[in-house]
Design a protein around this motif. Sequence first.
Motif, mmCIF file in Angstrom:
data_model
loop_
_atom_site.group_PDB
_atom_site.id
_atom_site.type_symbol
_atom_site.label_atom_id
_atom_site.label_comp_id
_atom_site.label_asym_id
_atom_site.label_seq_id
_atom_site.Cartn_x
_atom_site.Cartn_y
_atom_site.Cartn_z
ATOM 1 N N MET A 16 0.817 -1.211 0.000
ATOM 2 C CA MET A 16 0.000 0.000 0.000
ATOM 3 C C MET A 16 0.851 1.261 0.000
ATOM 4 O O MET A 16 0.471 2.284 -0.584
ATOM 5 N N SER A 17 2.006 1.209 0.675
ATOM 6 C CA SER A 17 2.852 2.399 0.811
ATOM 7 C C SER A 17 3.913 2.495 -0.277
ATOM 8 O O SER A 17 4.843 3.311 -0.177
ATOM 9 N N GLY A 18 3.797 1.665 -1.316
ATOM 10 C CA GLY A 18 4.686 1.775 -2.470
ATOM 11 C C GLY A 18 5.987 1.011 -2.365
ATOM 12 O O GLY A 18 6.842 1.131 -3.242
ATOM 13 N N LYS A 19 6.150 0.204 -1.308
ATOM 14 C CA LYS A 19 7.380 -0.582 -1.147
ATOM 15 C C LYS A 19 7.164 -1.971 -1.748
ATOM 16 O O LYS A 19 7.135 -2.991 -1.055
ATOM 17 N N ARG A 20 7.034 -2.009 -3.049
ATOM 18 C CA ARG A 20 6.652 -3.221 -3.760
ATOM 19 C C ARG A 20 7.675 -4.341 -3.591
ATOM 20 O O ARG A 20 7.316 -5.496 -3.345
ATOM 21 N N GLU A 21 8.960 -4.012 -3.708
ATOM 22 C CA GLU A 21 10.003 -5.035 -3.611
ATOM 23 C C GLU A 21 10.011 -5.673 -2.228
ATOM 24 O O GLU A 21 10.191 -6.889 -2.088
ATOM 25 N N GLN A 22 9.795 -4.861 -1.201
ATOM 26 C CA GLN A 22 9.777 -5.400 0.146
ATOM 27 C C GLN A 22 8.571 -6.327 0.341
ATOM 28 O O GLN A 22 8.669 -7.361 1.008
ATOM 29 N N ALA A 23 7.447 -5.959 -0.280
ATOM 30 C CA ALA A 23 6.259 -6.815 -0.194
ATOM 31 C C ALA A 23 6.517 -8.164 -0.848
ATOM 32 O O ALA A 23 6.140 -9.221 -0.311
ATOM 33 N N LEU A 24 7.191 -8.160 -1.995
ATOM 34 C CA LEU A 24 7.509 -9.413 -2.683
ATOM 35 C C LEU A 24 8.494 -10.256 -1.858
ATOM 36 O O LEU A 24 8.392 -11.486 -1.824
ATOM 37 N N GLU A 25 9.419 -9.582 -1.172
ATOM 38 C CA GLU A 25 10.356 -10.310 -0.302
ATOM 39 C C GLU A 25 9.608 -10.994 0.849
ATOM 40 O O GLU A 25 9.968 -12.105 1.259
ATOM 41 N N LEU A 26 8.569 -10.348 1.338
ATOM 42 C CA LEU A 26 7.796 -10.933 2.435
ATOM 43 C C LEU A 26 6.987 -12.140 1.974
ATOM 44 O O LEU A 26 6.758 -13.081 2.744
ATOM 45 N N ILE A 27 6.564 -12.138 0.712
ATOM 46 C CA ILE A 27 5.914 -13.324 0.152
ATOM 47 C C ILE A 27 6.887 -14.494 0.146
ATOM 48 O O ILE A 27 6.539 -15.630 0.511
ATOM 49 N N GLU A 28 8.123 -14.231 -0.253
ATOM 50 C CA GLU A 28 9.140 -15.284 -0.246
ATOM 51 C C GLU A 28 9.411 -15.768 1.181
ATOM 52 O O GLU A 28 9.642 -16.963 1.416
ATOM 53 N N LYS A 29 9.361 -14.845 2.136
ATOM 54 C CA LYS A 29 9.563 -15.227 3.532
ATOM 55 C C LYS A 29 8.444 -16.164 3.999
ATOM 56 O O LYS A 29 8.688 -17.150 4.709
ATOM 57 N N LEU A 30 7.199 -15.880 3.578
ATOM 58 C CA LEU A 30 6.075 -16.760 3.914
ATOM 59 C C LEU A 30 6.266 -18.144 3.303
ATOM 60 O O LEU A 30 5.960 -19.167 3.941
ATOM 61 N N LYS A 31 6.773 -18.183 2.087
ATOM 62 C CA LYS A 31 6.996 -19.476 1.425
ATOM 63 C C LYS A 31 8.050 -20.291 2.172
ATOM 64 O O LYS A 31 7.899 -21.504 2.343
ATOM 65 N N ARG A 32 9.117 -19.621 2.606
ATOM 66 C CA ARG A 32 10.154 -20.337 3.368
ATOM 67 C C ARG A 32 9.585 -20.837 4.694
ATOM 68 O O ARG A 32 9.866 -21.963 5.121
ATOM 69 N N LEU A 33 8.794 -20.004 5.331
ATOM 70 C CA LEU A 33 8.212 -20.368 6.616
ATOM 71 C C LEU A 33 7.261 -21.560 6.478
ATOM 72 O O LEU A 33 7.180 -22.415 7.372
ATOM 73 N N SER A 34 6.572 -21.641 5.336
ATOM 74 C CA SER A 34 5.594 -22.717 5.128
ATOM 75 C C SER A 34 6.249 -24.096 5.030
ATOM 76 O O SER A 34 5.557 -25.120 5.139
ATOM 77 N N LYS A 35 7.562 -24.143 4.860
ATOM 78 C CA LYS A 35 8.254 -25.427 4.783
ATOM 79 C C LYS A 35 8.457 -26.047 6.168
ATOM 80 O O LYS A 35 8.720 -27.243 6.280
#
Length: 612
Positions: free
Chosen positions: A516-535
């Motif tokens: 929402m605040s325009g930090k798109r790359e950081q948002a995508l990094e957090l998606i990757e963090k969720l994927k790692r956590l899901s393992k």
Amino acid sequence: MNGAVQTKSGHDYIFGRFYLNTRERILLCDGKAVPITLKAFDTLFVLVRSSGHIVEKGQLMQLLWPDAFVEEANLTQYIYKLRKILGVSPDGRRYIETVARRGYRFTASITEVKHEDDILKIERRAGRTTIDNQAITHLETRTISLAIMPFANDSADPDAEYLTDGITESLIRILLALPQLRIMSLNTVLRYKDRQMDPQQIGRDLKVRAVVTGRVLQIGDVLSIKIEMIDAMDGSYLWNKQYNSRIQDIFKVQEAISRTISEKLQVRINYENEKQLTKSHTDNTVAYKLYLKGRYFWNKRTTEDLKKGLSYFQQAIENDASYALAYAGLADSYILLASYNTLPPADGFLRAKMMALKALDLDETLIEARTSLALARVNYDWDWAGAEREYKYLIEMNPNYATAHHWYGQYFVKTGQFDEAFIELEHAQDLEPLSLIISVNIARAFYYSRQYENAIQQCRETLELDPSFQAAQGVLAVVHARAGDYDKSSAMWERVMRVADDDPEVIAFFGEFCAMSGKREQALELIEKLKRLSKSRYVSPVNFAIVYTGLRQNDEAFRWLENAYEERSDLMTWLKVAPTFDNLRSDPRFQDLLERIGLTQFGPTQDNMNQN
């Protein structure tokens, strides 16, 4: 009339669809008499007469009960009943507003009408105005409030701590069966554990009439229990006694303590109450001690402790296969593990439902099992009608049971019935005034109903009770962003992420904020963090959908929501009201999901939604 409010003021009052006939003490709705007790009528009259102004609780109670000491819990019951009767005003607001820590305010515009000018209008609207006296003269029952504080462990063995907490929990559970008593939950009183507190201060904090304290000394299999009950009004002793017994006689001791407490507080006990007081649930002391150990770890509420609790509950069942409370303990453990997204829904909620049904098969009156069953029906079965029946039954069993009102309020939030939600949630808060989770869930209700300023204020009030309460900090961070204040949201997110950077739901909403605040790359990094956590642990697919929706990648968001639907993620139950998904609402796929979850049966809530 002793103790009655003098209502013959020469004026009646009109508001919305209602007519308050003060001379006859009758409430009309669309010309028809509404069943209402005289005390409830008097409560309404005082509030209407002061419309637009705060009526302090103390002032209101003095007017309603001028010649008697009556606890605040009695007042909250009448406010609860009036809210149920009145519903909402034509402008969509609740007629009676709670002003935190002060009192109540009647919010609707009123029209004053002189008696003599309007008597013919009343007769025309209400016909003969005949009223079923039986419907309005319900027996006025007196609610008495009590806090049983965590018993102190005087034993040299710190491992005996489970026993002291267990005795506290057992007494609370036994006395919870008496509807006239308002008992503070164990979760509330545990905040006072190992703290030296003045009973009168505890009484003021918790708004209770009496405080019970105790000390337990265990030497071998011999127990010595010292117990005191103190009047929270003046600090005087109402009762004290020492019980010495062998541990296998603990059930008889707990029954004796519970019975004496009820007698000292002058609580009437009927046949059904008597059965609850004398019920031990098991005669096996080994199973009982294992159950207490399970509850001891369950009350710590961490993932590892919940798993320890599961093990002890299972061992208790191995020692007594008919131990209903142990099955209820398993149900409660699975409920929390699933709610914390530690277990997948089928492993958590489905098992919780199975264990709750087993407990109720052994004892249909077990309130803990029925409460867990109601939540499983919402979060896993999506059986909205079945869940509502359970909540209504729970409240009928004991109208002073805060958890039932709390979770029923959550049910109403999820279904978009916000007026009913606030009635239940605020009543739960009146019953448990220091409950952090109830307070923050009221903030969430404001958030879901798009009342962002109210949500912010409620979060602040919650943090006044405990500045470190992470759930309130997280909600405040989310709401600031929705209200458009990204700077305040960013500052709050820094605090939250320092202590909860491995929580999938926290990561998801922080990812939404970044998007929402325009930090798109950081948002995508957090998606990757969720994927790692899901393992290494369960992560609900809804958490991915939250970030993708913030990024406006709607197709990806719907893909993850479909996965969540297949898994029956409990986070899907918030879909109807969550601001996160506002930009998806016009998509036919979204409405299809709502229909499959069963949420379209409650009608649209578009008036509350800010479409993006």
